[in-house]
Scaffold this active site. Structure first.
Site, PDB file in Angstrom:
ATOM      1  N   ILE A  74       0.906  -1.158   0.000  1.00  0.00           N
ATOM      2  CA  ILE A  74       0.000   0.000   0.000  1.00  0.00           C
ATOM      3  C   ILE A  74       0.942   1.204   0.000  1.00  0.00           C
ATOM      4  O   ILE A  74       1.906   1.245   0.770  1.00  0.00           O
ATOM      5  CB  ILE A  74      -0.927  -0.036   1.244  1.00  0.00           C
ATOM      6  CG1 ILE A  74      -1.862   1.171   1.319  1.00  0.00           C
ATOM      7  CG2 ILE A  74      -0.165  -0.137   2.546  1.00  0.00           C
ATOM      8  CD1 ILE A  74      -2.910   1.057   2.468  1.00  0.00           C
ATOM      9  N   SER A  75       0.704   2.169  -0.894  1.00  0.00           N
ATOM     10  CA  SER A  75       1.635   3.290  -1.041  1.00  0.00           C
ATOM     11  C   SER A  75       1.676   4.143   0.208  1.00  0.00           C
ATOM     12  O   SER A  75       0.728   4.190   0.997  1.00  0.00           O
ATOM     13  CB  SER A  75       1.227   4.170  -2.225  1.00  0.00           C
ATOM     14  OG  SER A  75       1.102   3.401  -3.391  1.00  0.00           O
ATOM     15  N   GLN A  76       2.768   4.867   0.328  1.00  0.00           N
ATOM     16  CA  GLN A  76       2.955   5.840   1.416  1.00  0.00           C
ATOM     17  C   GLN A  76       1.874   6.929   1.300  1.00  0.00           C
ATOM     18  O   GLN A  76       1.589   7.378   0.184  1.00  0.00           O
ATOM     19  CB  GLN A  76       4.349   6.414   1.177  1.00  0.00           C
ATOM     20  CG  GLN A  76       4.790   7.498   2.062  1.00  0.00           C
ATOM     21  CD  GLN A  76       6.042   8.174   1.487  1.00  0.00           C
ATOM     22  OE1 GLN A  76       6.582   7.756   0.466  1.00  0.00           O
ATOM     23  NE2 GLN A  76       6.466   9.213   2.158  1.00  0.00           N
TER      24      GLN A  76
END
Ligand code: SAH
Length: 225
Positions: A74-76
Protein backbone atom coordinates in the site's frame (compact mmCIF):
# COMPACT_ATOMS: atom_id res chain seq x y z
CA UNK A 1 -19.21 -3.55 36.17
CA UNK A 2 -18.04 -3.41 32.59
CA UNK A 3 -17.66 0.10 31.25
CA UNK A 4 -19.39 -0.05 27.87
CA UNK A 5 -17.98 3.15 26.41
CA UNK A 6 -14.48 1.96 27.29
CA UNK A 7 -15.17 -1.32 25.51
CA UNK A 8 -16.40 0.52 22.43
CA UNK A 9 -13.32 2.72 22.34
CA UNK A 10 -11.10 -0.32 22.62
CA UNK A 11 -12.89 -1.88 19.70
CA UNK A 12 -12.35 1.25 17.62
CA UNK A 13 -8.68 0.95 18.48
CA UNK A 14 -8.43 4.20 20.42
CA UNK A 15 -4.77 5.03 20.40
CA UNK A 16 -2.91 3.96 17.31
CA UNK A 17 -5.87 4.02 14.93
CA UNK A 18 -7.95 6.86 16.41
CA UNK A 19 -9.18 10.00 14.64
CA UNK A 20 -6.45 11.97 16.49
CA UNK A 21 -3.76 9.77 14.95
CA UNK A 22 -5.27 10.33 11.50
CA UNK A 23 -5.38 14.09 12.10
CA UNK A 24 -1.67 14.05 13.01
CA UNK A 25 -0.90 12.32 9.71
CA UNK A 26 -2.82 15.05 7.88
CA UNK A 27 -0.85 17.79 9.70
CA UNK A 28 2.35 16.10 8.66
CA UNK A 29 1.25 15.83 5.01
CA UNK A 30 0.40 19.53 5.09
CA UNK A 31 3.91 20.33 6.39
CA UNK A 32 5.34 18.13 3.64
CA UNK A 33 3.69 20.26 0.95
CA UNK A 34 0.25 18.74 0.31
CA UNK A 35 -2.01 21.75 -0.26
CA UNK A 36 -5.33 20.55 -1.69
CA UNK A 37 -7.77 20.67 1.23
CA UNK A 38 -10.14 18.27 -0.58
CA UNK A 39 -7.39 15.63 -0.57
CA UNK A 40 -6.44 16.25 3.07
CA UNK A 41 -10.11 15.97 4.00
CA UNK A 42 -10.44 12.63 2.23
CA UNK A 43 -7.39 11.33 4.12
CA UNK A 44 -9.05 12.41 7.37
CA UNK A 45 -12.18 10.47 6.43
CA UNK A 46 -10.76 7.14 5.24
CA UNK A 47 -9.58 4.65 7.92
CA UNK A 48 -6.24 3.46 6.45
CA UNK A 49 -5.91 0.83 9.19
CA UNK A 50 -8.85 -1.04 7.62
CA UNK A 51 -6.78 -1.53 4.45
CA UNK A 52 -3.83 -3.36 6.03
CA UNK A 53 -3.50 -6.59 7.99
CA UNK A 54 -4.54 -6.27 11.64
CA UNK A 55 -0.96 -6.91 12.73
CA UNK A 56 0.10 -3.70 10.94
CA UNK A 57 -2.87 -1.54 11.97
CA UNK A 58 -0.84 0.34 14.59
CA UNK A 59 1.50 1.54 11.82
CA UNK A 60 -1.26 2.59 9.42
CA UNK A 61 -0.92 6.33 10.14
CA UNK A 62 2.83 6.51 9.75
CA UNK A 63 3.82 8.10 6.46
CA UNK A 64 5.23 4.89 5.04
CA UNK A 65 4.41 2.15 2.56
CA UNK A 66 3.34 -1.17 4.12
CA UNK A 67 3.16 -4.75 2.81
CA UNK A 68 -0.28 -6.04 1.76
CA UNK A 69 0.73 -9.60 0.75
CA UNK A 70 1.48 -11.10 -2.68
CA UNK A 71 4.74 -9.04 -2.70
CA UNK A 72 2.69 -5.83 -3.08
CA UNK A 73 2.52 -2.68 -0.96
CA UNK A 74 0.00 0.00 0.00
CA UNK A 75 1.63 3.29 -1.04
CA UNK A 76 2.96 5.84 1.42
CA UNK A 77 0.21 8.37 2.32
CA UNK A 78 2.25 11.29 0.93
CA UNK A 79 2.38 9.60 -2.49
CA UNK A 80 -1.35 8.80 -2.36
CA UNK A 81 -2.03 12.47 -1.55
CA UNK A 82 0.35 13.84 -4.21
CA UNK A 83 -1.03 11.56 -6.95
CA UNK A 84 -4.59 12.47 -5.97
CA UNK A 85 -3.70 16.19 -6.13
CA UNK A 86 -2.26 15.67 -9.60
CA UNK A 87 -5.41 13.86 -10.73
CA UNK A 88 -7.66 16.67 -9.42
CA UNK A 89 -5.43 19.43 -10.79
CA UNK A 90 -7.30 21.83 -13.09
CA UNK A 91 -10.70 20.34 -12.60
CA UNK A 92 -13.40 18.33 -10.93
CA UNK A 93 -13.27 14.90 -12.54
CA UNK A 94 -16.54 12.91 -12.64
CA UNK A 95 -15.18 9.54 -13.69
CA UNK A 96 -11.71 8.12 -13.13
CA UNK A 97 -9.85 4.85 -13.58
CA UNK A 98 -7.23 3.47 -11.22
CA UNK A 99 -4.89 0.68 -12.37
CA UNK A 100 -3.61 -1.43 -9.44
CA UNK A 101 -6.36 -1.69 -6.80
CA UNK A 102 -4.02 -3.41 -4.30
CA UNK A 103 -5.43 -2.87 -0.81
CA UNK A 104 -8.11 -0.53 -2.15
CA UNK A 105 -6.93 2.48 -0.11
CA UNK A 106 -6.17 4.77 -3.06
CA UNK A 107 -9.53 3.93 -4.65
CA UNK A 108 -11.23 4.64 -1.30
CA UNK A 109 -9.61 8.10 -1.18
CA UNK A 110 -10.75 8.77 -4.77
CA UNK A 111 -14.27 7.62 -3.92
CA UNK A 112 -14.62 10.45 -1.39
CA UNK A 113 -13.74 13.01 -4.09
CA UNK A 114 -15.06 11.73 -7.40
CA UNK A 115 -18.56 10.43 -8.26
CA UNK A 116 -17.45 7.31 -10.16
CA UNK A 117 -14.25 5.37 -9.50
CA UNK A 118 -13.27 2.38 -11.65
CA UNK A 119 -10.34 0.24 -10.52
CA UNK A 120 -8.64 -2.81 -12.02
CA UNK A 121 -6.31 -5.36 -10.41
CA UNK A 122 -4.46 -8.41 -11.83
CA UNK A 123 -4.19 -10.36 -8.52
CA UNK A 124 -7.51 -12.00 -7.72
CA UNK A 125 -6.81 -12.47 -3.99
CA UNK A 126 -6.07 -8.75 -3.44
CA UNK A 127 -9.14 -7.74 -5.42
CA UNK A 128 -11.36 -9.97 -3.29
CA UNK A 129 -10.11 -8.37 -0.07
CA UNK A 130 -10.44 -4.86 -1.50
CA UNK A 131 -14.01 -5.53 -2.64
CA UNK A 132 -14.90 -6.69 0.87
CA UNK A 133 -13.45 -3.48 2.35
CA UNK A 134 -15.39 -1.24 -0.08
CA UNK A 135 -18.56 -3.11 0.81
CA UNK A 136 -17.89 -2.88 4.57
CA UNK A 137 -17.27 0.87 4.34
CA UNK A 138 -20.32 1.35 2.05
CA UNK A 139 -18.22 2.84 -0.73
CA UNK A 140 -20.82 2.17 -3.39
CA UNK A 141 -19.29 4.34 -6.12
CA UNK A 142 -16.26 2.08 -6.67
CA UNK A 143 -16.46 -0.42 -9.54
CA UNK A 144 -13.84 -3.18 -9.60
CA UNK A 145 -12.59 -5.43 -12.37
CA UNK A 146 -10.17 -8.36 -12.48
CA UNK A 147 -8.08 -7.46 -15.52
CA UNK A 148 -4.70 -6.46 -16.86
CA UNK A 149 -4.68 -2.69 -16.51
CA UNK A 150 -2.44 -2.17 -19.54
CA UNK A 151 -5.69 -2.32 -21.49
CA UNK A 152 -7.55 0.18 -19.32
CA UNK A 153 -11.34 -0.36 -19.14
CA UNK A 154 -12.47 0.19 -22.75
CA UNK A 155 -16.23 -0.20 -22.18
CA UNK A 156 -16.21 2.59 -19.56
CA UNK A 157 -13.87 4.95 -21.43
CA UNK A 158 -13.29 7.84 -21.84
CA UNK A 159 -12.17 8.97 -18.37
CA UNK A 160 -11.53 12.41 -16.88
CA UNK A 161 -8.45 10.99 -15.23
CA UNK A 162 -6.46 7.76 -14.97
CA UNK A 163 -4.04 6.87 -12.17
CA UNK A 164 -1.61 3.96 -12.32
CA UNK A 165 -0.20 2.81 -8.96
CA UNK A 166 2.49 0.47 -10.31
CA UNK A 167 5.54 1.49 -12.34
CA UNK A 168 5.29 1.09 -16.10
CA UNK A 169 8.34 0.61 -18.34
CA UNK A 170 6.53 2.52 -21.05
CA UNK A 171 3.31 4.51 -20.95
CA UNK A 172 0.54 2.23 -22.33
CA UNK A 173 -1.00 3.83 -25.43
CA UNK A 174 -4.40 2.31 -24.51
CA UNK A 175 -4.48 4.44 -21.35
CA UNK A 176 -3.68 7.64 -23.25
CA UNK A 177 -6.40 6.71 -25.76
CA UNK A 178 -8.97 6.36 -22.93
CA UNK A 179 -8.52 9.96 -21.70
CA UNK A 180 -11.02 12.71 -22.49
CA UNK A 181 -9.64 15.97 -23.86
CA UNK A 182 -8.46 17.83 -20.72
CA UNK A 183 -8.04 14.53 -18.85
CA UNK A 184 -4.81 13.53 -17.15
CA UNK A 185 -2.91 10.26 -16.71
CA UNK A 186 -0.82 10.09 -13.51
CA UNK A 187 1.75 7.29 -13.73
CA UNK A 188 5.15 6.23 -12.37
CA UNK A 189 7.42 5.48 -15.32
CA UNK A 190 10.74 3.65 -15.34
CA UNK A 191 12.43 0.54 -14.00
CA UNK A 192 13.73 -0.42 -10.55
CA UNK A 193 16.67 1.94 -10.33
CA UNK A 194 14.98 5.06 -11.63
CA UNK A 195 11.27 5.81 -11.62
CA UNK A 196 9.65 9.21 -12.16
CA UNK A 197 6.08 10.13 -11.31
CA UNK A 198 4.72 11.77 -14.44
CA UNK A 199 1.53 13.30 -15.78
CA UNK A 200 0.25 13.18 -19.36
CA UNK A 201 -2.59 15.55 -20.19
CA UNK A 202 -4.64 15.10 -23.36
CA UNK A 203 -5.11 18.44 -25.10
CA UNK A 204 -6.88 19.21 -28.41
CA UNK A 205 -3.80 18.61 -30.51
CA UNK A 206 -1.78 16.04 -28.56
CA UNK A 207 -0.38 15.18 -25.13
CA UNK A 208 1.38 17.46 -22.62
CA UNK A 209 3.90 15.69 -20.40
CA UNK A 210 5.31 16.81 -17.05
CA UNK A 211 7.29 15.34 -14.18
CA UNK A 212 6.43 15.45 -10.46
CA UNK A 213 9.20 13.63 -8.53
CA UNK A 214 11.30 10.47 -8.16
CA UNK A 215 9.34 7.52 -6.76
CA UNK A 216 9.63 3.82 -5.86
CA UNK A 217 6.75 1.58 -6.96
CA UNK A 218 6.25 -2.15 -7.53
CA UNK A 219 6.36 -2.94 -11.26
CA UNK A 220 3.31 -2.97 -13.52
CA UNK A 221 3.13 -6.58 -14.76
CA UNK A 222 1.25 -8.25 -17.59
CA UNK A 223 -1.38 -10.99 -17.39
CA UNK A 224 -3.54 -12.22 -14.51
CA UNK A 225 -2.77 -14.28 -11.36
N1 SAH B 1 -3.27 1.48 -5.16
C1 SAH B 1 -2.82 0.43 -4.29
C2 SAH B 1 -1.34 0.20 -4.42
C3 SAH B 1 -1.10 -1.21 -4.75
S1 SAH B 1 0.52 -1.68 -5.25
C4 SAH B 1 -3.25 0.67 -2.85
O1 SAH B 1 -3.79 1.74 -2.55
O2 SAH B 1 -3.08 -0.23 -2.02
C5 SAH B 1 0.29 -1.88 -6.99
C6 SAH B 1 -0.78 -2.83 -7.43
O3 SAH B 1 -0.78 -2.81 -8.86
C7 SAH B 1 -0.56 -4.28 -7.01
O4 SAH B 1 -1.70 -4.74 -6.33
C8 SAH B 1 -0.36 -5.00 -8.33
O5 SAH B 1 -0.87 -6.33 -8.35
C9 SAH B 1 -1.12 -4.11 -9.29
N2 SAH B 1 -0.74 -4.26 -10.70
C10 SAH B 1 0.49 -4.40 -11.24
N3 SAH B 1 0.42 -4.52 -12.58
C11 SAH B 1 -0.90 -4.44 -12.90
C12 SAH B 1 -1.63 -4.54 -14.13
N4 SAH B 1 -1.03 -4.72 -15.30
N5 SAH B 1 -2.97 -4.44 -14.07
C13 SAH B 1 -3.63 -4.27 -12.90
N6 SAH B 1 -3.00 -4.18 -11.71
C14 SAH B 1 -1.65 -4.28 -11.71
Amino acid sequence: MINKSRLDSNRQGIGMTSQGTRDRLVSRLRLDGIKDERVLNAITQVPRHEFVDEALASRAYEDSALPIGQSQTISQPWIVARMTEALLDQGNPDKVLEVGTGSGYQAAILSRLIPQVFTVERIDELLRLARRRFHGLRMNNIYVRYADGHLGWPSQAPFDGIMVTAAAQNVPQELLDQLKVGGVLVIPVGSNGCQKLKTYRRVEDGIEESEICDVVFVPMLSGLT
